[in-house]
Design a protein around this motif. Structure first.
Motif, PDB file in Angstrom:
ATOM      1  N   LEU A  15       0.811  -1.208   0.000  1.00  0.00           N
ATOM      2  CA  LEU A  15       0.000   0.000   0.000  1.00  0.00           C
ATOM      3  C   LEU A  15       0.851   1.269   0.000  1.00  0.00           C
ATOM      4  CD1 LEU A  15      -2.902   1.023   0.021  1.00  0.00           C
ATOM      5  CD2 LEU A  15      -2.776   1.066   2.501  1.00  0.00           C
ATOM      6  N   ALA A  16       1.816   1.351   0.891  1.00  0.00           N
ATOM      7  CA  ALA A  16       2.646   2.562   0.972  1.00  0.00           C
ATOM      8  C   ALA A  16       3.390   2.840  -0.336  1.00  0.00           C
ATOM      9  CB  ALA A  16       3.606   2.476   2.155  1.00  0.00           C
ATOM     10  N   PRO A  17       4.089   1.858  -0.912  1.00  0.00           N
ATOM     11  CA  PRO A  17       4.766   2.155  -2.184  1.00  0.00           C
ATOM     12  C   PRO A  17       3.787   2.484  -3.315  1.00  0.00           C
ATOM     13  CG  PRO A  17       5.607   0.100  -1.253  1.00  0.00           C
ATOM     14  CD  PRO A  17       4.434   0.520  -0.418  1.00  0.00           C
ATOM     15  N   GLY A  18       2.653   1.796  -3.342  1.00  0.00           N
ATOM     16  CA  GLY A  18       1.663   2.076  -4.378  1.00  0.00           C
ATOM     17  C   GLY A  18       1.101   3.479  -4.261  1.00  0.00           C
ATOM     18  N   LEU A  19       0.798   3.895  -3.046  1.00  0.00           N
ATOM     19  CA  LEU A  19       0.274   5.249  -2.840  1.00  0.00           C
ATOM     20  C   LEU A  19       1.339   6.296  -3.136  1.00  0.00           C
ATOM     21  CD1 LEU A  19      -1.897   4.735   0.339  1.00  0.00           C
ATOM     22  CD2 LEU A  19      -2.697   5.332  -1.952  1.00  0.00           C
ATOM     23  N   VAL A 113       2.587 -11.090  -0.963  1.00  0.00           N
ATOM     24  CA  VAL A 113       3.012  -9.696  -1.092  1.00  0.00           C
ATOM     25  C   VAL A 113       4.165  -9.588  -2.093  1.00  0.00           C
ATOM     26  CG1 VAL A 113       4.175  -7.823   0.140  1.00  0.00           C
ATOM     27  CG2 VAL A 113       2.154  -8.907   1.132  1.00  0.00           C
ATOM     28  N   ASP A 114       5.138 -10.482  -1.999  1.00  0.00           N
ATOM     29  CA  ASP A 114       6.251 -10.465  -2.948  1.00  0.00           C
ATOM     30  C   ASP A 114       5.766 -10.652  -4.379  1.00  0.00           C
ATOM     31  OD1 ASP A 114       8.066 -10.049  -0.916  1.00  0.00           O
ATOM     32  OD2 ASP A 114       8.689 -12.157  -0.788  1.00  0.00           O
ATOM     33  N   GLU A 115       4.812 -11.540  -4.562  1.00  0.00           N
ATOM     34  CA  GLU A 115       4.261 -11.799  -5.892  1.00  0.00           C
ATOM     35  C   GLU A 115       3.558 -10.560  -6.434  1.00  0.00           C
ATOM     36  OE1 GLU A 115       0.706 -14.523  -7.709  1.00  0.00           O
ATOM     37  OE2 GLU A 115       2.017 -15.460  -6.219  1.00  0.00           O
ATOM     38  N   HIS A 120       3.275  -5.688 -10.014  1.00  0.00           N
ATOM     39  CA  HIS A 120       2.993  -4.252 -10.122  1.00  0.00           C
ATOM     40  C   HIS A 120       4.254  -3.404 -10.067  1.00  0.00           C
ATOM     41  CE1 HIS A 120      -1.306  -4.738 -10.177  1.00  0.00           C
ATOM     42  NE2 HIS A 120      -1.187  -5.649  -9.223  1.00  0.00           N
ATOM     43  N   ASP A 121       5.416  -4.036 -10.093  1.00  0.00           N
ATOM     44  CA  ASP A 121       6.695  -3.327 -10.127  1.00  0.00           C
ATOM     45  C   ASP A 121       6.775  -2.236  -9.055  1.00  0.00           C
ATOM     46  OD1 ASP A 121       9.263  -2.797 -11.043  1.00  0.00           O
ATOM     47  OD2 ASP A 121       8.557  -1.279 -12.459  1.00  0.00           O
TER      48      ASP A 121
END
Length: 123
Positions: A15-19, A113-115, A120-121
């Motif tokens: 979530l944090a990296p995506g946001l 989560v790793d997958e 989603h890079d």
């Protein structure tokens, strides 16, 4: 059956990296307390302290992105756990530091989560 460490792992690693990548202006959290371990219909294991940790992490995310943060009360079917959860979120915003969990995320959660990170890079 996911608990505090599992939920935190997802927030911190996905979530944090995506946001951060999305760069939102506002983050609204659907604050449901039905994942609490004592919720009468839940099969999750989030503790009251886990909700404090999740609140703290979400605040960190918006601090890094400069977004606004709002919580919308969603649900929870145990009145005691619902009132505890709401109070804990307020206390955390008022400066109470949450206690870090002692356990690690479940191996299956970490693998998932790793997958997702890879797909989603998010590295």
């Amino acid at each position: 059956g996911a608990g505090d460490a599992d939920y935190l792992h997802v927030v911190e690693e996905l979530l944090a990296p995506g946001l951060s990548r999305f760069d939102p202006d506002l983050l609204l959290v659907s604050a449901g307390f039905d994942a609490h371990r004592h919720d009468p219909i839940s099969r999750m294991r989030v503790s009251t302290e886990g909700y404090a940790l999740l609140t703290d992490r979400m605040r960190d995310v918006v601090d890094e992105t400069g977004a606004g943060l709002g919580f919308v009360l969603e649900g929870g079917y145990g009145l005691d756990t619902l009132s505890e959860g709401i109070a804990t979120v307020h206390e955390t915003f008022d400066g109470r530091s949450p206690i870090e969990p002692d356990d690690e995320p479940d191996e299956d959660v970490a693998e998932l989560v790793d997958e997702v990170r890879g797909v989603h890079d998010l590295d």
